[in-house]
Write a protein that holds these residues in place. Structure first.
Motif, PDB file in Angstrom:
ATOM      1  N   ASN A  20       0.826  -1.212   0.000  1.00  0.00           N
ATOM      2  CA  ASN A  20       0.000   0.000   0.000  1.00  0.00           C
ATOM      3  C   ASN A  20       0.856   1.256   0.000  1.00  0.00           C
ATOM      4  OD1 ASN A  20      -2.447  -1.390  -0.106  1.00  0.00           O
ATOM      5  ND2 ASN A  20      -2.531  -1.578   2.125  1.00  0.00           N
ATOM      6  N   ALA A  21       1.905   1.277   0.814  1.00  0.00           N
ATOM      7  CA  ALA A  21       2.799   2.442   0.841  1.00  0.00           C
ATOM      8  C   ALA A  21       3.518   2.585  -0.488  1.00  0.00           C
ATOM      9  CB  ALA A  21       3.791   2.323   2.001  1.00  0.00           C
ATOM     10  N   PHE A  22       3.943   1.455  -1.079  1.00  0.00           N
ATOM     11  CA  PHE A  22       4.597   1.478  -2.386  1.00  0.00           C
ATOM     12  C   PHE A  22       3.674   2.087  -3.434  1.00  0.00           C
ATOM     13  CE2 PHE A  22       4.950  -0.663  -6.509  1.00  0.00           C
ATOM     14  CZ  PHE A  22       6.234  -0.279  -6.880  1.00  0.00           C
ATOM     15  N   LEU A  23       2.433   1.612  -3.491  1.00  0.00           N
ATOM     16  CA  LEU A  23       1.497   2.094  -4.509  1.00  0.00           C
ATOM     17  C   LEU A  23       1.193   3.573  -4.358  1.00  0.00           C
ATOM     18  CD1 LEU A  23      -0.883  -0.970  -4.804  1.00  0.00           C
ATOM     19  CD2 LEU A  23       0.844  -0.183  -6.465  1.00  0.00           C
ATOM     20  N   ALA A  24       1.326   4.112  -3.165  1.00  0.00           N
ATOM     21  CA  ALA A  24       1.120   5.549  -2.954  1.00  0.00           C
ATOM     22  C   ALA A  24       2.223   6.378  -3.610  1.00  0.00           C
ATOM     23  CB  ALA A  24       1.030   5.858  -1.462  1.00  0.00           C
TER      24      ALA A  24
END
Length: 120
Positions: A20-24
């Motif tokens: 999730n942090a990566f996709l942000a």
């Protein structure tokens, strides 16, 4: 966030295997060229690839910063990578490659637009 901070944050999401942090940190129209030459295009394909990769507990990497530069709303970060993992038979292997990350500044955020992995 400054460009260098955005790159460091992006790489830290990978090290943490935090999808999730990566996709942000990723642009909707992102592209990725894997070390084997496979092209992934768009958030959904890149997310699926990273979901599987982040689920693999065996890999590790060491990064050597080679170059960071920005011009206008574009930033490029280049790293040397030493990647270690286990193959399908459970045998360890290592490969080296150059990781080139191209970011675009959208509003106030730097988002990954292209991820190129070139085996050396």
């Amino acid at each position: 966030m400054q460009f260098g901070e955005a790159v460091d944050h992006h790489l830290s999401t990978i090290a943490a295997r935090d999808l999730n942090a990566f996709l942000a940190t990723v642009h909707d129209d992102v592209s990725l060229v894997a070390p084997n030459g496979r092209l992934l295009a768009g958030r959904d394909e890149v997310a699926a690839f990273h979901r599987e990769w982040f689920g693999d507990p065996d890999w590790s990497w060491a990064l050597e910063p080679l170059r960071r530069t920005e011009a206008g709303g574009t930033g490029v970060a280049i790293h040397g990578v030493t990647y270690s993992d286990l193959d399908a038979d459970g045998k360890p292997y290592t490969m080296t490659y150059v990781l080139t990350l191209v970011f675009a500044r959208i509003g106030g955020a730097w988002l990954l637009l292209h991820d190129q992995n070139t085996v050396t």
